[in-house]
Design a protein around this motif. Structure first.
Motif, PDB file in Angstrom:
ATOM      1  N   ALA A   1     -10.185 -42.633  33.002  1.00 31.47           N
ATOM      2  CA  ALA A   1     -11.463 -42.879  32.323  1.00 31.47           C
ATOM      3  C   ALA A   1     -11.502 -42.042  31.064  1.00 31.47           C
ATOM      4  O   ALA A   1     -10.724 -41.090  30.905  1.00 31.47           O
ATOM      5  N   VAL A   2     -12.399 -42.390  30.153  1.00 40.47           N
ATOM      6  CA  VAL A   2     -12.546 -41.626  28.918  1.00 40.47           C
ATOM      7  C   VAL A   2     -14.024 -41.358  28.661  1.00 40.47           C
ATOM      8  O   VAL A   2     -14.899 -42.066  29.164  1.00 40.47           O
ATOM      9  N   ILE A   3     -14.272 -40.316  27.873  1.00 41.39           N
ATOM     10  CA  ILE A   3     -15.625 -39.950  27.471  1.00 41.39           C
ATOM     11  C   ILE A   3     -15.633 -39.758  25.966  1.00 41.39           C
ATOM     12  O   ILE A   3     -14.822 -39.000  25.423  1.00 41.39           O
ATOM     13  N   ASN A   4     -16.537 -40.450  25.291  1.00 43.20           N
ATOM     14  CA  ASN A   4     -16.765 -40.184  23.878  1.00 43.20           C
ATOM     15  C   ASN A   4     -17.803 -39.070  23.806  1.00 43.20           C
ATOM     16  O   ASN A   4     -18.994 -39.304  23.960  1.00 43.20           O
ATOM     17  N   SER A   5     -17.333 -37.850  23.579  1.00 41.89           N
ATOM     18  CA  SER A   5     -18.221 -36.694  23.639  1.00 41.89           C
ATOM     19  C   SER A   5     -19.170 -36.622  22.445  1.00 41.89           C
ATOM     20  O   SER A   5     -20.078 -35.786  22.430  1.00 41.89           O
ATOM     21  N   ALA A   6     -18.982 -37.510  21.447  1.00 35.04           N
ATOM     22  CA  ALA A   6     -19.928 -37.569  20.339  1.00 35.04           C
ATOM     23  C   ALA A   6     -21.176 -38.353  20.706  1.00 35.04           C
ATOM     24  O   ALA A   6     -22.235 -38.160  20.109  1.00 35.04           O
ATOM     25  N   THR A   7     -21.059 -39.237  21.692  1.00 31.67           N
ATOM     26  CA  THR A   7     -22.182 -40.118  22.024  1.00 31.67           C
ATOM     27  C   THR A   7     -22.623 -40.032  23.479  1.00 31.67           C
ATOM     28  O   THR A   7     -23.683 -40.535  23.837  1.00 31.67           O
ATOM     29  N   GLU A   8     -21.817 -39.400  24.333  1.00 34.68           N
ATOM     30  CA  GLU A   8     -22.135 -39.352  25.758  1.00 34.68           C
ATOM     31  C   GLU A   8     -22.401 -37.918  26.208  1.00 34.68           C
ATOM     32  O   GLU A   8     -21.838 -36.964  25.652  1.00 34.68           O
ATOM     33  N   ASP A   9     -23.208 -37.767  27.245  1.00 26.35           N
ATOM     34  CA  ASP A   9     -23.461 -36.473  27.879  1.00 26.35           C
ATOM     35  C   ASP A   9     -22.265 -36.162  28.779  1.00 26.35           C
ATOM     36  O   ASP A   9     -22.046 -36.828  29.794  1.00 26.35           O
ATOM     37  N   VAL A  10     -21.485 -35.142  28.404  1.00 26.56           N
ATOM     38  CA  VAL A  10     -20.239 -34.854  29.105  1.00 26.56           C
ATOM     39  C   VAL A  10     -20.489 -34.492  30.564  1.00 26.56           C
ATOM     40  O   VAL A  10     -19.828 -35.013  31.473  1.00 26.56           O
TER      41      VAL A  10
ATOM     42  N   ALA B   1     -15.124 -24.857  19.691  1.00 23.79           N
ATOM     43  CA  ALA B   1     -16.051 -24.112  20.538  1.00 23.79           C
ATOM     44  C   ALA B   1     -16.820 -25.016  21.489  1.00 23.79           C
ATOM     45  O   ALA B   1     -17.179 -24.611  22.610  1.00 23.79           O
ATOM     46  N   ALA B   2     -17.066 -26.252  21.077  1.00 23.61           N
ATOM     47  CA  ALA B   2     -17.845 -27.173  21.909  1.00 23.61           C
ATOM     48  C   ALA B   2     -17.189 -27.409  23.259  1.00 23.61           C
ATOM     49  O   ALA B   2     -17.878 -27.689  24.253  1.00 23.61           O
ATOM     50  N   VAL B   3     -15.864 -27.299  23.325  1.00 25.33           N
ATOM     51  CA  VAL B   3     -15.176 -27.499  24.602  1.00 25.33           C
ATOM     52  C   VAL B   3     -15.553 -26.402  25.591  1.00 25.33           C
ATOM     53  O   VAL B   3     -15.833 -26.670  26.760  1.00 25.33           O
ATOM     54  N   PHE B   4     -15.571 -25.154  25.121  1.00 28.20           N
ATOM     55  CA  PHE B   4     -15.976 -24.056  26.003  1.00 28.20           C
ATOM     56  C   PHE B   4     -17.410 -24.255  26.470  1.00 28.20           C
ATOM     57  O   PHE B   4     -17.719 -24.081  27.653  1.00 28.20           O
ATOM     58  N   ASN B   5     -18.275 -24.617  25.555  1.00 32.43           N
ATOM     59  CA  ASN B   5     -19.683 -24.804  25.920  1.00 32.43           C
ATOM     60  C   ASN B   5     -19.839 -25.927  26.935  1.00 32.43           C
ATOM     61  O   ASN B   5     -20.572 -25.798  27.927  1.00 32.43           O
ATOM     62  N   ALA B   6     -19.152 -27.041  26.711  1.00 33.29           N
ATOM     63  CA  ALA B   6     -19.241 -28.170  27.631  1.00 33.29           C
ATOM     64  C   ALA B   6     -18.679 -27.812  29.004  1.00 33.29           C
ATOM     65  O   ALA B   6     -19.218 -28.218  30.042  1.00 33.29           O
TER      66      ALA B   6
ATOM     67  N   ALA C   1     -15.745 -18.275  18.988  1.00 30.88           N
ATOM     68  CA  ALA C   1     -16.920 -18.902  19.599  1.00 30.88           C
ATOM     69  C   ALA C   1     -17.669 -17.892  20.449  1.00 30.88           C
ATOM     70  O   ALA C   1     -17.075 -17.014  21.060  1.00 30.88           O
ATOM     71  N   ASP C   2     -18.987 -18.025  20.452  1.00 26.40           N
ATOM     72  CA  ASP C   2     -19.787 -17.257  21.395  1.00 26.40           C
ATOM     73  C   ASP C   2     -19.701 -17.950  22.744  1.00 26.40           C
ATOM     74  O   ASP C   2     -20.077 -19.118  22.885  1.00 26.40           O
ATOM     75  N   ILE C   3     -19.174 -17.250  23.725  1.00 29.38           N
ATOM     76  CA  ILE C   3     -18.963 -17.836  25.053  1.00 29.38           C
ATOM     77  C   ILE C   3     -20.038 -17.333  25.997  1.00 29.38           C
ATOM     78  O   ILE C   3     -20.358 -16.133  26.020  1.00 29.38           O
ATOM     79  N   ASP C   4     -20.605 -18.233  26.762  1.00 30.01           N
ATOM     80  CA  ASP C   4     -21.622 -17.883  27.749  1.00 30.01           C
ATOM     81  C   ASP C   4     -20.938 -17.249  28.954  1.00 30.01           C
ATOM     82  O   ASP C   4     -20.592 -17.915  29.930  1.00 30.01           O
ATOM     83  N   LEU C   5     -20.735 -15.935  28.862  1.00 33.97           N
ATOM     84  CA  LEU C   5     -20.032 -15.232  29.946  1.00 33.97           C
ATOM     85  C   LEU C   5     -20.834 -15.269  31.240  1.00 33.97           C
ATOM     86  O   LEU C   5     -20.262 -15.310  32.333  1.00 33.97           O
ATOM     87  N   GLY C   6     -22.157 -15.283  31.112  1.00 28.46           N
ATOM     88  CA  GLY C   6     -22.987 -15.392  32.303  1.00 28.46           C
ATOM     89  C   GLY C   6     -22.754 -16.717  33.007  1.00 28.46           C
ATOM     90  O   GLY C   6     -22.697 -16.777  34.244  1.00 28.46           O
ATOM     91  N   GLY C   7     -22.608 -17.795  32.213  1.00 31.80           N
ATOM     92  CA  GLY C   7     -22.320 -19.098  32.797  1.00 31.80           C
ATOM     93  C   GLY C   7     -20.966 -19.122  33.477  1.00 31.80           C
ATOM     94  O   GLY C   7     -20.799 -19.719  34.553  1.00 31.80           O
ATOM     95  N   MET C   8     -19.975 -18.460  32.874  1.00 31.92           N
ATOM     96  CA  MET C   8     -18.655 -18.359  33.507  1.00 31.92           C
ATOM     97  C   MET C   8     -18.761 -17.613  34.835  1.00 31.92           C
ATOM     98  O   MET C   8     -18.148 -18.001  35.828  1.00 31.92           O
TER      99      MET C   8
END
Length: 344
Positions: free
Chosen positions: A205-214, A246-251, A272-279
């Protein structure tokens, strides 16, 4: 003195096609006539710099380019016994004593001929059959990068994986994951044509990350799981960053379930600012993947076996004498997937 043409870094963002002395092999060396050479992001990186740093004063020196060559041996040194004239070979750019081929070393693969010092099968070169076109064989080096990334992921057949970035490394990783027997592989990118290629090489499957919610799409494809706090997350086991944004880390942090893994193979273009709390909340493991410590020739037999599948990664084949156009394509975002320069 016999000469040959070679591509070197020129002014910033430009190449020079220059005449240089044709190398003469010593007793332990071979001379290779280049038939195809891929263009890599590392090549364009050196072009953006205008060469390679030469000293503390910030000056730059011109370097020969090209570290993805495939070609034919045309001269063999007196002490070389494993190789012969006519052998079709791919190269380990890091396997010669004069520095990494095309990455600051003395020689570059984007030349009419390439000297391979201390030539040895399994260390310097691997031989491939004439059933494989030279342009496809030139994918050996980047596919070793992709294979190392998949090896670092330790993906199992039951794992669910998403690959961010449908360039050559991301698509190569997709092929290796499917050949490894991985159950479900998704590819995410922002360019529709690249997503079509991903499906063609075996993505489920594929995801267009410009138009879809990953996160929503991954949850749809891989089921729902949770992080350490019980918050809903996608059921994806492994995330592969072959995009370098950076968007890949955020996603990934937004979607990652408890115990997920993120393998970083792309060079990050910006910090990139990484959400270490999320990690932390997902106990997300970050795994770095660099180069190909053992994979450079491990991939060759499978590249040979599945060469028609790997051929789909090549979007442009450009003659060597039109190398300037080839590099312009490679440096233009979205203009090409994989550019291979071909030689007469």
């Amino acid at each position: 003195m016999a000469t040959m043409k070679s591509v070197t870094t020129g002014a910033q963002n430009h190449i020079d096609l220059v005449d240089v002395e044709r190398p003469v092999p010593g007793p332990k060396d071979v001379l290779m006539k280049i038939r195809a050479c891929g263009i890599c992001g590392t090549d364009t990186f050196f072009l953006h710099l205008g060469g390679m740093p030469a000293g503390a004063d910030g000056s730059m020196r011109s370097i020969p380019l090209g570290h993805e060559p495939a070609g034919e041996i045309v001269e063999v040194g007196a002490e070389v016994t494993e190789l012969k004239v006519g052998d079709r070979v791919v190269v380990n750019p890091q396997g010669v004593p004069s520095g990494i081929i095309g990455c600051g070393g003395e020689h570059g693969g984007m030349s009419e001929y390439l000297l391979l010092e201390d030539a040895e099968i399994g260390k310097t070169v691997a031989v491939f059959p004439d059933t494989v076109p030279y342009d496809v064989a030139s994918l050996n080096e980047p596919m070793a990068v992709a294979r190392h990334c998949v090896n670092r992921s330790e993906a199992k057949p039951t794992d669910k994986v998403v690959v961010f970035g449908a360039g050559p490394i991301g698509l190569g990783a997709t092929i290796w994951l499917k050949l490894r027997g991985v159950e479900h592989v998704v590819v995410a990118d922002v360019i529709p044509e690249r997503l079509e290629t991903a499906l063609a090489v075996g993505a489920d499957a594929v995801i267009n990350s410009a138009t879809e919610d990953v996160t929503a799409r991954l949850t749809e494809l891989h089921g729902q799981a949770a992080n350490a706090l019980g918050q809903p997350r996608a059921g994806t086991d492994i995330y592969i960053d072959a995009a370098g944004v950076a968007a890949v880390f955020n996603a990934t942090v937004d979607a990652a379930k408890w115990g997920a893994r993120l393998v970083m193979v792309a060079v990050q273009k910006k910090g990139a600012d990484i959400d270490l709390g999320g990690m932390l909340r997902s106990e997300l493991t970050l795994i770095a993947s660099q180069g190909y410590p053992t994979e450079i020739f491990e991939v060759t037999p499978e590249l040979v076996e599945h060469h028609e599948r790997f051929a789909k990664l090549i979007s442009h084949r450009v003659p060597f004498l039109d190398a300037e156009r080839a590099f312009e394509l490679a440096m233009t975002p979205g203009a090409a997937e994989k550019v291979v320069v071909t030689f007469e």
